[in-house]
Design a protein around this motif. Sequence first.
Motif, PDB file in Angstrom:
ATOM      1  N   GLY A   1       0.810  -1.215   0.000  1.00 16.24           N
ATOM      2  CA  GLY A   1       0.000   0.000   0.000  1.00 16.24           C
ATOM      3  C   GLY A   1       0.842   1.264   0.000  1.00 16.24           C
ATOM      4  N   GLY A   2       2.134   1.106   0.194  1.00 20.64           N
ATOM      5  CA  GLY A   2       3.045   2.260   0.156  1.00 20.64           C
ATOM      6  C   GLY A   2       3.030   3.110   1.413  1.00 20.64           C
TER       7      GLY A   2
ATOM      8  N   GLY B   1      11.072 -11.805  18.045  1.00 22.71           N
ATOM      9  CA  GLY B   1      10.258 -11.283  16.941  1.00 22.71           C
ATOM     10  C   GLY B   1      10.402  -9.781  16.819  1.00 22.71           C
ATOM     11  N   TRP B   2      10.361  -9.095  17.942  1.00 19.85           N
ATOM     12  CA  TRP B   2      10.487  -7.632  17.975  1.00 19.85           C
ATOM     13  C   TRP B   2      11.848  -7.205  17.423  1.00 19.85           C
ATOM     14  CZ3 TRP B   2       8.750  -3.105  17.634  1.00 19.85           C
ATOM     15  CH2 TRP B   2       9.365  -2.010  18.199  1.00 19.85           C
ATOM     16  N   PHE B   3      12.909  -7.897  17.919  1.00 15.34           N
ATOM     17  CA  PHE B   3      14.275  -7.579  17.498  1.00 15.34           C
ATOM     18  C   PHE B   3      14.427  -7.775  15.985  1.00 15.34           C
ATOM     19  CE2 PHE B   3      18.558  -9.210  16.550  1.00 15.34           C
ATOM     20  CZ  PHE B   3      19.321  -8.132  16.982  1.00 15.34           C
ATOM     21  N   MET B   4      13.917  -8.905  15.496  1.00 14.91           N
ATOM     22  CA  MET B   4      14.057  -9.203  14.070  1.00 14.91           C
ATOM     23  C   MET B   4      13.248  -8.222  13.217  1.00 14.91           C
ATOM     24  SD  MET B   4      13.944 -13.367  14.103  1.00 14.91           S
ATOM     25  CE  MET B   4      13.920 -13.566  12.333  1.00 14.91           C
ATOM     26  N   TYR B   5      12.104  -7.817  13.731  1.00 15.86           N
ATOM     27  CA  TYR B   5      11.257  -6.887  12.975  1.00 15.86           C
ATOM     28  C   TYR B   5      11.960  -5.528  12.818  1.00 15.86           C
ATOM     29  CZ  TYR B   5       7.103  -4.353  11.461  1.00 15.86           C
ATOM     30  OH  TYR B   5       6.219  -3.593  10.756  1.00 15.86           O
ATOM     31  N   VAL B   6      12.528  -5.063  13.944  1.00 16.19           N
ATOM     32  CA  VAL B   6      13.245  -3.777  13.898  1.00 16.19           C
ATOM     33  C   VAL B   6      14.438  -3.875  12.946  1.00 16.19           C
ATOM     34  CG1 VAL B   6      14.632  -2.163  15.262  1.00 16.19           C
ATOM     35  CG2 VAL B   6      12.481  -3.042  16.191  1.00 16.19           C
ATOM     36  N   LYS B   7      15.158  -5.000  13.041  1.00 20.53           N
ATOM     37  CA  LYS B   7      16.316  -5.193  12.151  1.00 20.53           C
ATOM     38  C   LYS B   7      15.856  -5.219  10.682  1.00 20.53           C
ATOM     39  CE  LYS B   7      19.689  -5.238  14.900  1.00 20.53           C
ATOM     40  NZ  LYS B   7      20.566  -4.074  14.840  1.00 20.53           N
ATOM     41  N   GLY B   8      14.714  -5.845  10.450  1.00 16.15           N
ATOM     42  CA  GLY B   8      14.172  -5.915   9.089  1.00 16.15           C
ATOM     43  C   GLY B   8      13.867  -4.535   8.538  1.00 16.15           C
ATOM     44  N   ILE B   9      13.253  -3.704   9.372  1.00 17.59           N
ATOM     45  CA  ILE B   9      12.911  -2.336   8.935  1.00 17.59           C
ATOM     46  C   ILE B   9      14.201  -1.556   8.639  1.00 17.59           C
ATOM     47  CG2 ILE B   9      11.925  -0.131   9.701  1.00 17.59           C
ATOM     48  CD1 ILE B   9       9.630  -1.856   9.473  1.00 17.59           C
ATOM     49  N   GLU B  10      15.183  -1.710   9.535  1.00  8.15           N
ATOM     50  CA  GLU B  10      16.440  -0.971   9.335  1.00  8.15           C
ATOM     51  C   GLU B  10      17.153  -1.441   8.065  1.00  8.15           C
ATOM     52  OE1 GLU B  10      18.453  -1.445  13.038  1.00  8.15           O
ATOM     53  OE2 GLU B  10      17.172   0.036  14.049  1.00  8.15           O
ATOM     54  N   LYS B  11      17.079  -2.735   7.824  1.00  5.99           N
ATOM     55  CA  LYS B  11      17.706  -3.273   6.605  1.00  5.99           C
ATOM     56  C   LYS B  11      16.991  -2.696   5.367  1.00  5.99           C
ATOM     57  CE  LYS B  11      18.629  -7.642   4.222  1.00  5.99           C
ATOM     58  NZ  LYS B  11      17.727  -7.500   3.069  1.00  5.99           N
ATOM     59  N   ALA B  12      15.662  -2.676   5.434  1.00  3.14           N
ATOM     60  CA  ALA B  12      14.895  -2.145   4.295  1.00  3.14           C
ATOM     61  C   ALA B  12      15.198  -0.666   4.076  1.00  3.14           C
ATOM     62  CB  ALA B  12      13.406  -2.354   4.530  1.00  3.14           C
ATOM     63  N   ARG B  13      15.450   0.059   5.154  1.00  3.69           N
ATOM     64  CA  ARG B  13      15.784   1.485   5.036  1.00  3.69           C
ATOM     65  C   ARG B  13      17.121   1.656   4.314  1.00  3.69           C
ATOM     66  NH1 ARG B  13      17.537   6.258   7.054  1.00  3.69           N
ATOM     67  NH2 ARG B  13      19.199   5.302   8.254  1.00  3.69           N
ATOM     68  N   LYS B  14      17.995   0.700   4.503  1.00  4.99           N
ATOM     69  CA  LYS B  14      19.286   0.777   3.800  1.00  4.99           C
ATOM     70  C   LYS B  14      19.153   0.318   2.348  1.00  4.99           C
ATOM     71  CE  LYS B  14      22.102   0.419   7.880  1.00  4.99           C
ATOM     72  NZ  LYS B  14      22.774  -0.419   8.825  1.00  4.99           N
ATOM     73  N   ASP B  15      18.326  -0.720   2.147  1.00  2.10           N
ATOM     74  CA  ASP B  15      18.189  -1.283   0.790  1.00  2.10           C
ATOM     75  C   ASP B  15      17.261  -0.468  -0.107  1.00  2.10           C
ATOM     76  OD1 ASP B  15      19.711  -3.299   1.747  1.00  2.10           O
ATOM     77  OD2 ASP B  15      18.089  -4.752   1.958  1.00  2.10           O
ATOM     78  N   GLY B  16      16.453   0.384   0.526  1.00  2.00           N
ATOM     79  CA  GLY B  16      15.460   1.129  -0.263  1.00  2.00           C
ATOM     80  C   GLY B  16      14.240   0.289  -0.588  1.00  2.00           C
ATOM     81  N   THR B  17      13.887  -0.622   0.328  1.00  2.00           N
ATOM     82  CA  THR B  17      12.734  -1.499   0.054  1.00  2.00           C
ATOM     83  C   THR B  17      11.635  -1.339   1.115  1.00  2.00           C
ATOM     84  OG1 THR B  17      13.897  -3.272   1.224  1.00  2.00           O
ATOM     85  CG2 THR B  17      14.054  -3.266  -1.165  1.00  2.00           C
ATOM     86  N   LEU B  18      11.549  -0.172   1.728  1.00  2.00           N
ATOM     87  CA  LEU B  18      10.515   0.032   2.752  1.00  2.00           C
ATOM     88  C   LEU B  18       9.117   0.004   2.154  1.00  2.00           C
ATOM     89  CD1 LEU B  18      11.897   2.836   5.075  1.00  2.00           C
ATOM     90  CD2 LEU B  18      11.213   0.558   5.778  1.00  2.00           C
ATOM     91  N   THR B  19       8.993   0.616   0.989  1.00  2.00           N
ATOM     92  CA  THR B  19       7.684   0.614   0.331  1.00  2.00           C
ATOM     93  C   THR B  19       7.884   0.284  -1.138  1.00  2.00           C
ATOM     94  OG1 THR B  19       7.890   2.954  -0.098  1.00  2.00           O
ATOM     95  CG2 THR B  19       6.556   2.326   1.785  1.00  2.00           C
ATOM     96  N   ARG B  20       6.744   0.051  -1.770  1.00  2.00           N
ATOM     97  CA  ARG B  20       6.813  -0.355  -3.167  1.00  2.00           C
ATOM     98  C   ARG B  20       7.151   0.815  -4.073  1.00  2.00           C
ATOM     99  NH1 ARG B  20       2.275  -1.218  -6.331  1.00  2.00           N
ATOM    100  NH2 ARG B  20       2.753  -2.198  -8.295  1.00  2.00           N
ATOM    101  N   TRP B  21       6.609   2.009  -3.758  1.00  2.00           N
ATOM    102  CA  TRP B  21       6.877   3.138  -4.668  1.00  2.00           C
ATOM    103  C   TRP B  21       8.285   3.668  -4.443  1.00  2.00           C
ATOM    104  CZ3 TRP B  21       7.824   8.215  -3.039  1.00  2.00           C
ATOM    105  CH2 TRP B  21       7.520   8.495  -1.715  1.00  2.00           C
ATOM    106  N   GLN B  22       8.988   3.888  -5.536  1.00  2.00           N
ATOM    107  CA  GLN B  22      10.355   4.409  -5.424  1.00  2.00           C
ATOM    108  C   GLN B  22      10.598   5.439  -6.493  1.00  2.00           C
ATOM    109  OE1 GLN B  22      13.668   1.965  -4.664  1.00  2.00           O
ATOM    110  NE2 GLN B  22      12.426   0.199  -4.184  1.00  2.00           N
TER     111      GLN B  22
END
Lengths: 291, 323
Positions: free
Chosen positions: A94-95, A270-291
């Motif tokens: 949903g972006g 779960g909490w730790f992995m979720y936060v790490k996932g978000i931080e990784k996505a922030r670095k990769d540029g994959t937080l949302t679909r629109w870019q």
Amino acid sequence: MKLYKEWDALKMFSKRELIIWLSYKMNAIMWVLDTLFTTIIFFMLSLVTRGSDINFFPYGNNYVTFVVLGLFVHFISFTNLGDPFPRVARIYWGGTMDLYLLSPLSYFTPMLGIMFRGVIDDYPRSILALLFGWLLFGAVFTFQSPMILLLLLILILISTFGIGMISASSFYLFNFKQNTEPVKFIFQDVIIALTAGYYYPISVLPYPLQVLGSFIPHSYALDAFRRLMIPGGDLLTPVLPLQIAMQNISPISLDIIVLVIMSLVSLPLGWFMYVKGIEKARKDGTLTRWQ
Amino acid sequence: MAIEKAIELQNIFKRYKIKNSKSPFVALDDVSLSINKGEIFGLLGSNGAGKTTIIKIMAGLLEADSGSGSVLGHDIYKEHKTIRSMVSLVAPTADVGTDNNLTVRQNLEFWAVVYALEAKQRVARINEMLDFLDLRQYEHHWPMSISAGNRQKLAIARSLLVENPIIFLDEPTVKLDAKSADAVRELVGRINREFGITVILTTHYIFEAEELCERVAIMHKGKIISCDTVANLRKNLQKYDELTITCKDISKEAIDGIKAFPYVITCDYGANTIRIQMTNLHEKLLEIIKALRKHGIEITEIATNQPSLEDIYVEKIGAGGSQ
């Protein structure tokens, strides 16, 4: 952010999901009928077992009660374990993840808030299954030790939600952007489906599957619920592999201890992995679909 | 007095991994930017130029691979959470963040809580935004039942609920019809003027950047190839101003006199018109008029043609990159 603001936001998410759910009136009708028909199916199965020498020991001998308790745990745990992943996917596709991150909310709150749709769908169904069983199909319950029952309920909710968080984190952490992912698949579609014992006592399973069932919280929650809520339930005889291995601890105490450990491990992980996932996505540029 | 900076970026690089490819996609290649507080700054470029990537880095939603920078004095690497709490963002499509199951007002109520507005402020702020964006008449409508332009206004209203000093508008008029796009452009100007908000706007519409922005950075293939005021970009362009003069009694002596000026590049004439290519048109126009009148030429009309931002864009990136 202050905790009461997170709470306010959670309430607002819940309100939004409720508005959406209520705007589709047929939902409610379908949802009641679905629960009714599910209960009827197991009532029919109970007719098959009636008069036979099938033994549900140590869970009494009323199959309808046995099954509606299974449905109760199934409905509440299904949402907690299965919903976080698709909800995170919804935020991503949903972006809106970017917009949520621009708010002062914790990473956790939007995902928890958006999960409320599953809560609306499935938590009341768990109660309905008990009610239909009791009112229409001859289920009988005892409510000995209500505080222990409440504790068990809280523990199964927390421990399954912890696994759900681990599942959800895989969306970003391991970049699983499909409809499902391995954690949810392995837990929900394989181990739980086979070994949770929603519809049959796990003592009928081959021993290796019983051991496999030792790794999911459902086995312990169902064991304790059935011992405590089915008339004639035995509180002392061990049946689960871990109970047999640790006979110096009463089965229900062991169920509670295992559920506490599973909750303490799965939720922070779960909490730790979720936060790490978000931080990784922030670095990769994959937080949302629109870019 | 020194101009306060809202955003400063130095030598930013960003690469994205491409599936099944060893070489990454270079989204930003040594980008440096400086954006003043209170200005409307335009990022102009075609699709894939790197506009959204740079916006996401400035908004704290994406980490740069290297380089340095700050937003409102906060480091883009160490203080990205603080930065995110100080900026607003409108995504390229209004549907992002708009729930079609909620009315316009309910959408704003939802985001007011998510953005942690105090309970006492919420109603007043929502009403203020509904009025400011001329959405009051639609407050109880579903977003799907209002025009695309109004949905875009709703997205802007959502982003303005919190009084952040910076707003990023990522292609705010894309997919809008001409009338709606005009309304949104007018709104962007008002947001900047009335609230003093620094507006960073991406667009691939050249006229939009020219109309709205005080300064423009032209991006192409991850690089900023030019960044200045529109006037300066014009000035620096190696393309000459054109002057067309409609007049009577043109004489060869008069034309030779014009050609003798050092800033005149070419001068052609017909029966009633003189066409001059020259530099410094604004400074030297009067001199040309005086010279023609000195030769008894009666001027009836003067038309000037300066290079547009489009000319600059095409010049900078080549015809292949123009829209």
